[in-house]
Each structure stands twice: as structure tokens, then as C-alpha cells.
Design an enzyme around this catalytic site. Structure first.
Site: not given
Ligand code: PGA
Length: 260
Positions: A9, A11, A97, A99, A170, A176, A216
Site C-alpha cells: 500500500n 499510500k 483503510h 486512514e 490492521e 506507520g 508496521s
Molecule cells: P505500515 O502501513 O506498514 O506503514 O504500518 C500499513 C498500512 O497502512 O496498510
């Protein structure tokens, strides 16, 4: 047996040229290292989709959108439809997601409508679920996840859709942040999601549906997470932005597939 899947992903990162280069590196790495036992998807921003599709064409690597509209077409400024994603060459789409849930105010009802539209339009939805830290601290993670399964997934499908769907667990506090759920914490939630899928859609759907872990995932923790029986791969953010780390994570998924 469920095939492992590793999805990147990206982003809101990468210019078209950077995306093309990264996609080529991943496709070449997958072919060169014989990483054929795990499925691999790249999730670039919309503007780079066509370039990434072209860069991976002829390889085993597929492409996913990061979001889509639940509407087919019309006066929806700034939105992108399922058929546009398909036209650009995507086969999957990431939906719900955290976000988007947190920053754009998307709720379970909208995620369900998008999932339904994606599936009906021939894209496999990757439906994201996860709890914030306050929920984990309060010990109500599973209740929160049950609610999301019911409203984001059952709300979309009366019965398992023909092309299936993928779930990504997640934990919001792990995205992140460098914090990762322990393999045991993740396994407990994945097993619970599978149980809920069985209760709603039946045993076959529960056994066939891939449940990815995200939050992460890095080269040094991927193998322990993927070794859990109900973790079928990962949705990778930060570590999918460079090919060496992402390929390392694909390798961990592939080793897990080989050992099960
Ligand atoms: P990350 O993001 O691996 O940077 O924690 C995962 C995601 O948001 O899909």
C-alpha cells in the site's frame, strides 16, 4: 490451502516515474528469486496505476487501487469508479483503510457499499478492519472487530460473492508507528475474524478467505507473523516503498507457504 498474499500500500507516495521504477524492481525480484509461491500486489496512487500495470505486465505481480467510489459514474468530483480501476488494469482494491476511516470519515456503511460495488464490478475488495489503541487498552478489541465484520463485510454481501474478498486486519495503533501487534495478538484477532466469517458465510468461505495482517510489517518481523496459522500474508505500507524490504517480506511469505 490458502495461498499467501503480500500487498503493498504505497499510500500518497511516488511520482509516476518512481512508481514505474519500484514496480519494475519488484517484478524483476519476484521473477529472479523464483518467488512464485506467494501472490504479490502493488497499490500505487491512482495517477501511477497505468504505469505500474505496464511495468509489471507479463509478470506474476498484480495491481490494486487504494480506494474507489461506490457510484458507477456521474457527478462525483474527485472520485474514481470501479470500472475506471479495472480499465487501468487493477484487479483488487483496498477499502476501509483506517486512514480513510479516520481522516476522510468513512464509516462501515460506506465501506460496505464500496465493497459491494467493487465485487459486482469485478474487482476483489481487500476490506480493512482494526481497532484504535483505546479499544485495545479497554480490552474490547474483539467486540469492535465483530462490529466491523458485521457492518463492513456482512453489510456488503448477503452470501459469499463469486470472486471472494480479502480481509486485512490492521490495528490502527500499529500503522506507520513502528509498533507491531505480537504474532499472538494478531493470531487471536485473525482466528476471531475467521470464526465470525464462518458464522456468517459458512465454513468454506471462512477457510478460503485470506486474512492479511497490516501494521508496521518489516523484514525482521514478517516471518513470525506469517507463521501464524490464520495470518495469510500482509498489507504493507512503509516497507513496500523500497524493493529490497518488500522483496524480503515476500520471501518470508513464500517460506511460510513452502513450510505449510
Ligand atoms: P505500515 O502501513 O506498514 O506503514 O504500518 C500499513 C498500512 O497502512 O496498510
Amino acid at each position: 490451502m490458502r495461498r499467501a498474499l503480500v500487498a503493498g500500500n504505497w499510500k500518497m507516495n511516488k511520482t509516476i516515474e518512481e512508481a514505474r521504477t519500484l514496480a519494475r524492481e519488484v517484478a524483476e525480484g519476484v521473477a529472479g528469486d523464483g518467488l512464485s509461491q506467494a501472490d504479490v500486489l502493488l497499490g500505487p496512487p491512482y495517477l501511477a496505476l497505468a504505469a505500474v500495470v505496464e511495468a509489471v505486465s507479463g509478470s506474476a505481480v498484480g495491481v490494486a487501487g487504494q480506494n474507489c467510489s461506490h457510484q458507477a459514474d456521474g457527478a462525483y468530483t474527485g472520485e474514481v469508479s470501479v470500472s475506471m480501476l479495472r480499465d487501468a488494469g487493477a484487479t483488487h482494491v483496498i477499502l476501509g483503510h483506517s486512514e480513510r476511516r479516520e481522516l476522510m470519515g468513512e464509516g462501515d456503511g460506506l465501506v460496505a457499499r464500496k465493497s459491494k460495488a467493487a465485487s459486482a464490478g469485478g474487482l476483489t475488495p481487500i476490506i480493512c478492519l482494526g481497532e484504535p489503541f483505546t479499544t485495545r487498552r479497554a480490552g474490547t478489541t474483539l467486540a469492535r472487530i465483530a462490529h466491523q465484520v458485521e457492518h463492513s463485510i456482512q453489510g456488503a454481501f448477503g452470501s459469499p460473492p463469486p470472486g471472494g474478498f480479502i480481509v486485512a486486519y490492521e490495528p490502527v495503533w500499529a500503522i506507520g508507528t513502528g509498533l507491531t501487534a505480537t504474532p499472538e495478538q494478531a493470531q487471536e484477532t485473525h482466528a476471531f475474524i475467521r470464526e465470525r466469517l464462518e458464522a456468517i458465510f459458512g465454513l468454506e468461505c471462512a477457510q478460503e478467505t485470506r486474512i492479511l495482517y497490516g501494521g508496521s510489517v518489516k523484514p525482521d518481523n514478517a516471518a513470525d507473523l506469517f507463521a501464524q496459522p490464520d495470518i495469510d500474508g500482509g498489507l504493507i505500507g512503509g516497507a513496500s516503498l523500497n524493493s529490497a524490504d518488500f522483496l524480503e517480506i515476500i520471501r518470508a511469505a513464500q517460506m511460510d507457504s513452502a513450510s505449510t
